[in-house]
Enzyme design. Sequence first.
Site, PDB file in Angstrom:
ATOM      1  N   CYS A  34      -3.076   1.361   8.537  1.00  0.00           N
ATOM      2  CA  CYS A  34      -1.281   0.566   7.243  1.00  0.00           C
ATOM      3  C   CYS A  34      -2.148  -0.788   7.481  1.00  0.00           C
ATOM      4  O   CYS A  34      -2.295  -1.742   8.316  1.00  0.00           O
ATOM      5  CB  CYS A  34      -0.713   0.426   7.761  1.00  0.00           C
ATOM      6  SG  CYS A  34       0.704  -0.237   8.301  1.00  0.00           S
ATOM      7  N   LEU A  80       6.331   5.490  19.962  1.00  0.00           N
ATOM      8  CA  LEU A  80       6.142   5.483  21.317  1.00  0.00           C
ATOM      9  C   LEU A  80       5.300   4.388  21.709  1.00  0.00           C
ATOM     10  O   LEU A  80       5.203   2.938  22.001  1.00  0.00           O
ATOM     11  CB  LEU A  80       6.193   6.541  22.041  1.00  0.00           C
ATOM     12  CG  LEU A  80       7.187   6.773  22.751  1.00  0.00           C
ATOM     13  CD1 LEU A  80       8.219   5.842  23.424  1.00  0.00           C
ATOM     14  CD2 LEU A  80       6.893   8.395  23.598  1.00  0.00           C
ATOM     15  N   CYS A 117       3.132   7.806   1.633  1.00  0.00           N
ATOM     16  CA  CYS A 117       3.138   7.629   2.790  1.00  0.00           C
ATOM     17  C   CYS A 117       3.801   6.395   2.050  1.00  0.00           C
ATOM     18  O   CYS A 117       3.186   5.192   1.056  1.00  0.00           O
ATOM     19  CB  CYS A 117       2.212   6.918   3.471  1.00  0.00           C
ATOM     20  SG  CYS A 117       2.947   6.125   5.093  1.00  0.00           S
ATOM     21  N   CYS A 168       3.422  -5.648  15.477  1.00  0.00           N
ATOM     22  CA  CYS A 168       2.641  -4.892  16.500  1.00  0.00           C
ATOM     23  C   CYS A 168       1.185  -4.547  16.993  1.00  0.00           C
ATOM     24  O   CYS A 168       0.729  -5.587  16.096  1.00  0.00           O
ATOM     25  CB  CYS A 168       2.923  -2.853  16.604  1.00  0.00           C
ATOM     26  SG  CYS A 168       4.292  -2.553  15.833  1.00  0.00           S
ATOM     27  N   CYS A 201      -1.682  -3.155  14.388  1.00  0.00           N
ATOM     28  CA  CYS A 201      -0.968  -2.812  12.875  1.00  0.00           C
ATOM     29  C   CYS A 201      -1.589  -4.067  12.379  1.00  0.00           C
ATOM     30  O   CYS A 201      -1.384  -5.401  12.671  1.00  0.00           O
ATOM     31  CB  CYS A 201      -0.117  -2.281  12.616  1.00  0.00           C
ATOM     32  SG  CYS A 201       0.575  -2.906  10.914  1.00  0.00           S
ATOM     33  N   CYS A 250       5.036  -7.196   7.121  1.00  0.00           N
ATOM     34  CA  CYS A 250       5.778  -7.229   8.736  1.00  0.00           C
ATOM     35  C   CYS A 250       6.099  -8.312   9.953  1.00  0.00           C
ATOM     36  O   CYS A 250       5.492  -8.687   9.436  1.00  0.00           O
ATOM     37  CB  CYS A 250       5.299  -5.707   8.649  1.00  0.00           C
ATOM     38  SG  CYS A 250       6.591  -5.022  10.334  1.00  0.00           S
ATOM     39  N   ASN A 288      -8.256   6.208  15.630  1.00  0.00           N
ATOM     40  CA  ASN A 288      -8.593   6.023  14.882  1.00  0.00           C
ATOM     41  C   ASN A 288      -9.320   4.548  14.171  1.00  0.00           C
ATOM     42  O   ASN A 288      -8.508   4.135  13.446  1.00  0.00           O
ATOM     43  CB  ASN A 288      -8.229   6.898  13.160  1.00  0.00           C
ATOM     44  CG  ASN A 288      -8.900   6.360  12.161  1.00  0.00           C
ATOM     45  OD1 ASN A 288     -11.010   6.570  12.091  1.00  0.00           O
ATOM     46  ND2 ASN A 288      -8.755   6.425  10.974  1.00  0.00           N
ATOM     47  N   GLU A 303       1.296  -1.364  -0.514  1.00  0.00           N
ATOM     48  CA  GLU A 303       0.208   0.014  -0.010  1.00  0.00           C
ATOM     49  C   GLU A 303      -0.002   0.934  -0.273  1.00  0.00           C
ATOM     50  O   GLU A 303       2.288   1.684   0.546  1.00  0.00           O
ATOM     51  CB  GLU A 303      -0.813  -0.044   1.143  1.00  0.00           C
ATOM     52  CG  GLU A 303      -1.992  -1.152   0.913  1.00  0.00           C
ATOM     53  CD  GLU A 303      -2.465  -0.814   2.295  1.00  0.00           C
ATOM     54  OE1 GLU A 303      -3.677  -1.538   3.006  1.00  0.00           O
ATOM     55  OE2 GLU A 303      -3.041  -0.253   3.302  1.00  0.00           O
ATOM     56  N   SER A 312      10.510   6.534   9.923  1.00  0.00           N
ATOM     57  CA  SER A 312       9.953   5.772  11.470  1.00  0.00           C
ATOM     58  C   SER A 312      10.347   4.711  11.441  1.00  0.00           C
ATOM     59  O   SER A 312       9.861   3.245  10.285  1.00  0.00           O
ATOM     60  CB  SER A 312       8.369   6.041  10.472  1.00  0.00           C
ATOM     61  OG  SER A 312       7.954   5.901  11.878  1.00  0.00           O
ATOM     62  N   GLY A 337       5.460  -2.300   6.683  1.00  0.00           N
ATOM     63  CA  GLY A 337       7.037  -2.652   7.056  1.00  0.00           C
ATOM     64  C   GLY A 337       7.428  -1.744   8.327  1.00  0.00           C
ATOM     65  O   GLY A 337       7.109  -0.662   8.229  1.00  0.00           O
ATOM     66  N   GLU A 338       9.045  -2.402   8.454  1.00  0.00           N
ATOM     67  CA  GLU A 338       9.765  -1.601   9.471  1.00  0.00           C
ATOM     68  C   GLU A 338      10.866  -1.484   8.390  1.00  0.00           C
ATOM     69  O   GLU A 338      11.745  -2.442   8.573  1.00  0.00           O
ATOM     70  CB  GLU A 338      10.157  -2.810  10.727  1.00  0.00           C
ATOM     71  CG  GLU A 338      11.145  -2.209  11.171  1.00  0.00           C
ATOM     72  CD  GLU A 338      11.366  -0.766  12.072  1.00  0.00           C
ATOM     73  OE1 GLU A 338      10.421  -0.610  12.864  1.00  0.00           O
ATOM     74  OE2 GLU A 338      12.556   0.167  11.614  1.00  0.00           O
TER      75      GLU A 338
HETATM   76  S1  SF4 Z   1       3.927  -2.484  10.313  1.00  0.00           S
HETATM   77 FE1  SF4 Z   1       5.238  -0.773  11.446  1.00  0.00          FE
HETATM   78  S2  SF4 Z   1       3.196  -0.717  13.094  1.00  0.00           S
HETATM   79 FE2  SF4 Z   1       2.513  -2.628  11.632  1.00  0.00          FE
HETATM   80  S3  SF4 Z   1       4.009  -4.587  12.326  1.00  0.00           S
HETATM   81 FE3  SF4 Z   1       5.393  -3.237  11.254  1.00  0.00          FE
HETATM   82  S4  SF4 Z   1       6.645  -2.471  12.436  1.00  0.00           S
HETATM   83 FE4  SF4 Z   1       4.602  -2.061  13.187  1.00  0.00          FE
END
Ligand code: SF4
Length: 367
Positions: free
Chosen positions: A337, A219, A108, A119, A122, A115, A294, A95, A195, A163-164
């Site tokens: 996301c 954070l 973005c 988290c 997410c 990922c 949200n 995306e 980020s 993704g990270e």
């Molecule tokens: S995309 Fe970002 S928020 Fe989602 S699991 Fe991966 S690091 Fe975490």
Amino acid sequence: MGSNSRRNLVGMDRRELEQLAAERGQPAYRGRQIYTAIYARGARSFDELTDLPGSFREALAQHYIIAYPEIKGRIASRDGSLRYLLSLEDGARVETVYMPEDNRATLCLSSQAGCAVDCRFCFTALLGLERNLTPGEMAGQALAVIADQHPKSRLNVVLMGMGEPLLNLKAVMKAVRLLADPRGMGISLRRITVSTAGIVPKIAEFGREAVRPKLAISLNASTEEQRTALMPINRKYSLQQLLKACRAYPLRPRERLTFEYVMMEGINDSDDDAARVADLLCGIRAKVNLIPYNGGPALPYRPPSLDRVLAFQKVLSDKEIPAFIRISRGQDIMAACGQLRLASSAEPNRQTLPTTPQQCVATPECQ
Ligand code: SF4
């Protein structure tokens, strides 16, 4: 020769294109011409490279392609933002979100398909990690959306999509160099933000990069326990270790680290949380983005009231931590996301729904 066996030039930098030209008996400047055509002019076919000799163009077309990720879906929000579902060469889908505003637009980008960080809030985490994206696939997301939207205003880029980024750092940095090269796409480094969920060893590595965009830290919590519940990565890289890495981070003059804080009612939004966040950030040149959660009605978490957000902001401001309230864009189009990508896939890999989606926001760097 089919397109599958031809190599994509999107993702190659100037040096690689100079080398490609030399290998085909052309002077190096021909490679620079290709580079400018692809990244500065958005050329998508060799016919558009009219400054090259016809015979060279024909030879290039036999062995190479200029291909962007393919737009498979495009959902518009009432607020003007657009969420794209893009398909990559191997069929992987990611995306990309485009958020136009009065005098600027923010892109973005995703850095991975899926990922592995997991988290709990997410939707992308439900996909698991499919693979890292290549530099060309990251720059290609930007090129595809720019070709679709023709933005006239100033462009900002945030790597806050799927993704990270710090777990795909080498490719991310090459993509950043392509995005930021004034002879190519020309997006100022000051307007590019990466980020991270807090991959501690990579923060130091990122800080050593010669060409470095801004860094934002996700954070979202004020205690170790709270953060571990929301972001299991905290077990591996604790809040304490993360903040130590942030303190050691080589900020440039006037630069600040951005801390993203998604506020969830009754979870992490109290004045005590705010006071603890202020204490955690003590000694770090920081600013905080407060992002009211949200979520959809199906999810068990809710955004705090505006009064609560303002009270949280005041606690931080009273302790001289700059805090900005950021409202998610595209709230009516599955703003989180990974949601669109998830909706297009058969089965998520985790049964439990996450507590709250990752939010796409325009950060202070985007302004
Ligand atoms: S995309 Fe970002 S928020 Fe989602 S699991 Fe991966 S690091 Fe975490």
